[in-house]
Enzyme design. Sequence first.
Site, short mmCIF file in Angstrom:
data_model
loop_
_atom_site.label_atom_id
_atom_site.label_comp_id
_atom_site.label_asym_id
_atom_site.label_seq_id
_atom_site.Cartn_x
_atom_site.Cartn_y
_atom_site.Cartn_z
CB CYS A 1 38.89 52.47 37.43
SG CYS A 1 39.42 51.09 38.47
N1 LIG Z 1 34.90 47.22 38.42
C1 LIG Z 1 35.58 48.24 37.89
O1 LIG Z 1 35.51 49.39 38.38
C2 LIG Z 1 36.42 48.02 36.67
C3 LIG Z 1 36.98 49.15 36.05
C4 LIG Z 1 37.76 48.97 34.91
C5 LIG Z 1 37.99 47.70 34.42
N2 LIG Z 1 37.45 46.62 35.05
C6 LIG Z 1 37.73 45.30 34.47
O2 LIG Z 1 36.56 44.88 33.77
C7 LIG Z 1 36.41 43.45 33.88
C8 LIG Z 1 35.06 43.17 34.52
O3 LIG Z 1 35.04 43.78 35.80
P1 LIG Z 1 33.77 43.73 36.75
O4 LIG Z 1 34.06 44.66 37.86
O5 LIG Z 1 32.54 43.89 35.95
O6 LIG Z 1 33.87 42.23 37.27
P2 LIG Z 1 32.73 41.33 37.94
O7 LIG Z 1 31.70 42.21 38.56
O8 LIG Z 1 33.42 40.34 38.79
O9 LIG Z 1 32.08 40.60 36.68
C9 LIG Z 1 32.80 39.70 35.83
C10 LIG Z 1 31.80 38.84 35.12
O10 LIG Z 1 32.50 37.93 34.27
C11 LIG Z 1 31.85 36.67 34.29
N3 LIG Z 1 32.85 35.57 34.35
C12 LIG Z 1 33.17 34.73 33.36
N4 LIG Z 1 34.16 33.91 33.68
C13 LIG Z 1 34.47 34.21 34.93
C14 LIG Z 1 35.42 33.66 35.85
N5 LIG Z 1 36.23 32.66 35.52
N6 LIG Z 1 35.47 34.20 37.09
C15 LIG Z 1 34.66 35.21 37.45
N7 LIG Z 1 33.72 35.77 36.61
C16 LIG Z 1 33.64 35.27 35.38
C17 LIG Z 1 30.95 36.65 35.52
O11 LIG Z 1 29.64 36.44 35.06
P3 LIG Z 1 28.93 35.00 35.22
O12 LIG Z 1 29.32 34.47 36.58
O13 LIG Z 1 27.47 35.34 35.12
O14 LIG Z 1 29.45 34.21 34.10
C18 LIG Z 1 31.02 38.01 36.13
O15 LIG Z 1 29.76 38.58 36.33
C19 LIG Z 1 37.59 42.95 34.72
O16 LIG Z 1 38.59 42.48 33.87
C20 LIG Z 1 38.04 44.21 35.46
O17 LIG Z 1 39.40 44.18 35.81
C21 LIG Z 1 36.66 46.75 36.16
#
Ligand SMILES: NC(=O)c1ccc[n+]([C@@H]2O[C@H](COP(=O)([O-])OP(=O)(O)OC[C@H]3O[C@@H](n4cnc5c(N)ncnc54)[C@H](OP(=O)(O)O)[C@@H]3O)[C@@H](O)[C@H]2O)c1
Length: 343
Positions: free
Chosen positions: A150
């Site tokens: 981002c």
């Molecule tokens: N947030 C942003 O603005 C943003 C922007 C660009 C890129 N990203 C990238 O996109 C990816 C997802 O980001 P997010 O913000 O959606 O993250 P998040 O809200 O923490 O969601 C990650 C999801 O992955 C699943 N998961 C599976 N294995 C996991 C583990 N070992 N530990 C934690 N969660 C696990 C979890 O679902 P379950 O618990 O249901 O399995 C969780 O809901 C990341 O790599 C992040 O760096 C995020």
Amino acid sequence: MIRCSIVGATGYTGIELARILLRHPRVRITHLTSRQEEPPELGKLLPELSKKSPLKIEKFDIRKVLEGSDVVFSCLPHTESAEFVLALASKNKIVIDLSADFRLKDPKLYKTWYGWKHPRQALLKSAAYGLPEIYREEIQGASLIANPGCYPTATILGLAPLLAEGLIETDSIAVDAKSGFSGAGKKLKAELLTGEVNENFKAYKINQHQHMPEIQMVLSDVAKAKIQFAFVPHLLPLERGILATIYARKKAGVKAKKIRAAFLAAYEKEPFVRVRKEGDFPSLHAVQNTNFCDIGVWAEDKNSRVVVVSAIDNLVKGASGQAVQNMNIRLGFPEQAGFERLE
Ligand SMILES: NC(=O)c1ccc[n+]([C@@H]2O[C@H](COP(=O)([O-])OP(=O)(O)OC[C@H]3O[C@@H](n4cnc5c(N)ncnc54)[C@H](OP(=O)(O)O)[C@@H]3O)[C@@H](O)[C@H]2O)c1
């Protein structure tokens, strides 16, 4: 209809992606997955879901995902995502990874910035860096698309026209970037508790943020020279949005008119980048819940400084919206498919 699956669907980017794909005229979501034994009800995470929708979040099963998808989006955390993407390699799927695991071309940078040895260095070379405004051609032919971070999206779009045209000194850049707390994902972290974030504002990871090598890699590629910059991220007490204020010094003799003209020319045909009129600068409200990057440019002949303000929604243009834009490019769909437009 193209069949799409989202792995890591319960997180912030996963749900945002489902929201966009559900409105997309050319795709059908087949699997939304979670690690949890009893995955949450989709309607609780996505309140606007239709009462009639048969979709649900299922426990992750790689066999089902493989059988039921043409395009797979990984919304998993860093390193978990690499493991999953490697399991999909050579299975003839289009994979769009929202994590950082395939963004950097130099494997050594993973050790330095993420403290982790990359498990499949060869794949780093073939992955396209999914910033359409710069790498559209690579995205068109890629099986693995590394969706940008981002902060990098806002920063790179705010600097690329200046560096491509050689208008600023390559060692003069300072980026003062602010992000809403959804940028850190859904996991529990003490520093993200309401008591810490609410009514507060702070800088963190000054010149140590893991997005720096990604920004440097792309900007150096655009400038054809090594870029040096200072990067100061801040945490805003609001949910979504990134606003980056970027400072640089013009090269001697460069006129203010040329600076504005570079932005207008670079983004004239881009569907999701809007260059503001002279004297007009974006706010977060202007881009929240959209796939736009809004850019305001300040330059005067009598001042050597250039200031650029670049704003995005971190979950849309900074993540899931850009992932859909990349899918559209890869599949030859109109780039705006899935994003409602007012004509
Ligand atoms: N947030 C942003 O603005 C943003 C922007 C660009 C890129 N990203 C990238 O996109 C990816 C997802 O980001 P997010 O913000 O959606 O993250 P998040 O809200 O923490 O969601 C990650 C999801 O992955 C699943 N998961 C599976 N294995 C996991 C583990 N070992 N530990 C934690 N969660 C696990 C979890 O679902 P379950 O618990 O249901 O399995 C969780 O809901 C990341 O790599 C992040 O760096 C995020």
